[in-house]
Scaffold this motif. Structure first.
Motif, PDB file in Angstrom:
ATOM      1  N   ASP A 120     -21.552 -62.042 -59.627  1.00 38.92           N
ATOM      2  CA  ASP A 120     -20.111 -62.172 -59.799  1.00 38.92           C
ATOM      3  C   ASP A 120     -19.503 -62.381 -58.414  1.00 38.92           C
ATOM      4  O   ASP A 120     -19.527 -61.479 -57.567  1.00 38.92           O
ATOM      5  N   LEU A 121     -18.958 -63.565 -58.162  1.00 39.31           N
ATOM      6  CA  LEU A 121     -18.461 -63.882 -56.830  1.00 39.31           C
ATOM      7  C   LEU A 121     -17.268 -63.040 -56.428  1.00 39.31           C
ATOM      8  O   LEU A 121     -16.971 -62.907 -55.230  1.00 39.31           O
ATOM      9  N   THR A 122     -16.574 -62.476 -57.400  1.00 38.67           N
ATOM     10  CA  THR A 122     -15.431 -61.628 -57.053  1.00 38.67           C
ATOM     11  C   THR A 122     -15.896 -60.310 -56.431  1.00 38.67           C
ATOM     12  O   THR A 122     -15.063 -59.556 -55.918  1.00 38.67           O
ATOM     13  N   ARG A 123     -17.201 -60.038 -56.481  1.00 43.25           N
ATOM     14  CA  ARG A 123     -17.751 -58.816 -55.877  1.00 43.25           C
ATOM     15  C   ARG A 123     -18.600 -59.122 -54.645  1.00 43.25           C
ATOM     16  O   ARG A 123     -19.366 -58.275 -54.186  1.00 43.25           O
ATOM     17  N   LEU A 124     -18.468 -60.318 -54.102  1.00 44.99           N
ATOM     18  CA  LEU A 124     -19.217 -60.708 -52.919  1.00 44.99           C
ATOM     19  C   LEU A 124     -18.884 -59.782 -51.749  1.00 44.99           C
ATOM     20  O   LEU A 124     -17.730 -59.396 -51.551  1.00 44.99           O
ATOM     21  N   THR A 125     -19.898 -59.431 -50.965  1.00 45.80           N
ATOM     22  CA  THR A 125     -19.705 -58.532 -49.823  1.00 45.80           C
ATOM     23  C   THR A 125     -20.201 -59.196 -48.544  1.00 45.80           C
ATOM     24  O   THR A 125     -20.933 -60.197 -48.574  1.00 45.80           O
ATOM     25  N   ALA A 126     -19.832 -58.600 -47.422  1.00 50.52           N
ATOM     26  CA  ALA A 126     -20.299 -59.097 -46.132  1.00 50.52           C
ATOM     27  C   ALA A 126     -21.818 -59.068 -46.048  1.00 50.52           C
ATOM     28  O   ALA A 126     -22.433 -59.952 -45.439  1.00 50.52           O
ATOM     29  N   ALA A 127     -22.444 -58.073 -46.670  1.00 53.63           N
ATOM     30  CA  ALA A 127     -23.905 -57.979 -46.636  1.00 53.63           C
ATOM     31  C   ALA A 127     -24.556 -59.175 -47.316  1.00 53.63           C
ATOM     32  O   ALA A 127     -25.637 -59.619 -46.911  1.00 53.63           O
ATOM     33  N   ASP A 128     -23.908 -59.704 -48.365  1.00 59.43           N
ATOM     34  CA  ASP A 128     -24.466 -60.865 -49.074  1.00 59.43           C
ATOM     35  C   ASP A 128     -24.578 -62.073 -48.160  1.00 59.43           C
ATOM     36  O   ASP A 128     -25.480 -62.901 -48.326  1.00 59.43           O
ATOM     37  N   LEU A 129     -23.639 -62.197 -47.220  1.00 59.49           N
ATOM     38  CA  LEU A 129     -23.588 -63.382 -46.359  1.00 59.49           C
ATOM     39  C   LEU A 129     -24.203 -63.145 -44.981  1.00 59.49           C
ATOM     40  O   LEU A 129     -24.073 -63.992 -44.090  1.00 59.49           O
ATOM     41  N   ALA A 130     -24.885 -62.039 -44.797  1.00 60.22           N
ATOM     42  CA  ALA A 130     -25.508 -61.745 -43.503  1.00 60.22           C
ATOM     43  C   ALA A 130     -26.467 -62.869 -43.109  1.00 60.22           C
ATOM     44  O   ALA A 130     -27.307 -63.290 -43.903  1.00 60.22           O
ATOM     45  N   GLY A 131     -26.312 -63.384 -41.906  1.00 62.42           N
ATOM     46  CA  GLY A 131     -27.197 -64.430 -41.411  1.00 62.42           C
ATOM     47  C   GLY A 131     -26.825 -65.826 -41.842  1.00 62.42           C
ATOM     48  O   GLY A 131     -27.572 -66.783 -41.561  1.00 62.42           O
TER      49      GLY A 131
END
Length: 274
Positions: free
Chosen positions: A104-115
């Motif tokens: 669910d993209l509305t729950r995306l976090t900074a950890a998901d995009l690490a790197g």
């Protein structure tokens, strides 16, 4: 999303893919390529990937090995996206690999995009709320990489020849785009401005460019499907339009059959941090 709905949506995404590809802003690709020069292998997060059209379009326009991480709620669409990337290579012939994340993209976090080297999306922003756009901008800004968000509607449609009912239907459609769904109020055509403002609040430079569909006789199938969906949404928002919309649809279909109908559906591409 049920199997039937997923299949129907996948067919729509496949039909629109060439128009999206023709519309996306190539200036932004040049800016991203320059920003990522010398960065080594690229890790690209594609949000709301659908059938993977952004990856198929963008990966061959970027050099160096790439790893695409594709996000969608629908497992069937993710499977189609991964399969559709099987033969894609980077612009310099180096490999492109793919991973999928059902999320669910509305729950995306900074950890998901690490790197991440780059975050992308296509035809996504208008389906989000103001709060969701704010969170998305915050997470992408925190990733400290460029964010390329393409093909977002802005509420402008021009049909040629003009018809007296055009403006009324367009207004009803735009109101439908801003409707409430399950307690969420969608931004619809206001999403690009809201997203640009959100990135600016996080100190990220933003550029916005037009990316319109221009549909003529050679895109008759797409124009017909788009017109049907446009009218259905307008009539769902304003049921009293149904009778006049049916006659309008007959006129427009006749013009399309005669090769006389032109359709411009305006969109915007947004590049943050590029």
């Amino acid at each position: 999303m049920t199997v039937d709905l997923s299949t129907h949506f996948a067919a729509w995404l496949t039909l629109r893919e060439p128009a999206d590809a023709a519309a996306r802003c190539t200036e932004f690709v040049d800016r991203v390529r320059h920003r990522l020069a010398g960065a080594g292998p690229l890790v690209i997060h594609d949000l709301g990937t659908g059938t993977g059209s952004m990856g198929r379009w963008l990966a061959p326009r970027l050099p160096r090995p790439q790893h695409w991480i594709m996000y969608d709620r629908d497992a069937d669409l993710l499977a189609r996206a991964a399969a559709g990337m099987a033969d894609v290579v980077a612009g310099d012939g180096t490999p492109v690999t793919v991973a999928t994340r059902q999320a669910d993209l509305t729950r995306l976090t900074a950890a998901d995009l690490a790197g991440a080297s780059l975050v992308t999306a296509s035809a996504l922003l208008d389906m989000l709320t103001a709060d969701e756009v704010e969170r998305l901008a915050a997470v992408c800004a925190g990733a400290r990489c460029p964010t390329l968000l393409a093909i977002s509607v802005v509420g402008r449609v021009v049909l040629t020849p003009a018809d007296p009912l055009d403006a009324e239907i367009a207004a009803a459609f735009n109101a439908h785009q801003r409707r409430g769904v399950g307690g969420r109020t969608l931004l619809g055509p206001d999403a690009v401005d809201a997203c640009a403002a959100a990135f600016a609040r996080h100190g990220v430079d933003v550029a916005v460019r037009p990316s319109p569909w221009r549909l003529g006789p050679d895109q008759a199938a797409l124009a017909g499907e788009w017109l049907a969906g446009w009218l259905d949404a307008a009539c769902e928002q304003r049921p009293e339009l149904a009778g006049r919309a049916a006659a309008y649809a007959r006129r427009r279909r006749a013009e399309a059959a005669a090769g006389r109908l032109g359709v411009l559906v305006d969109h915007r591409d947004l590049l943050a941090g590029g």
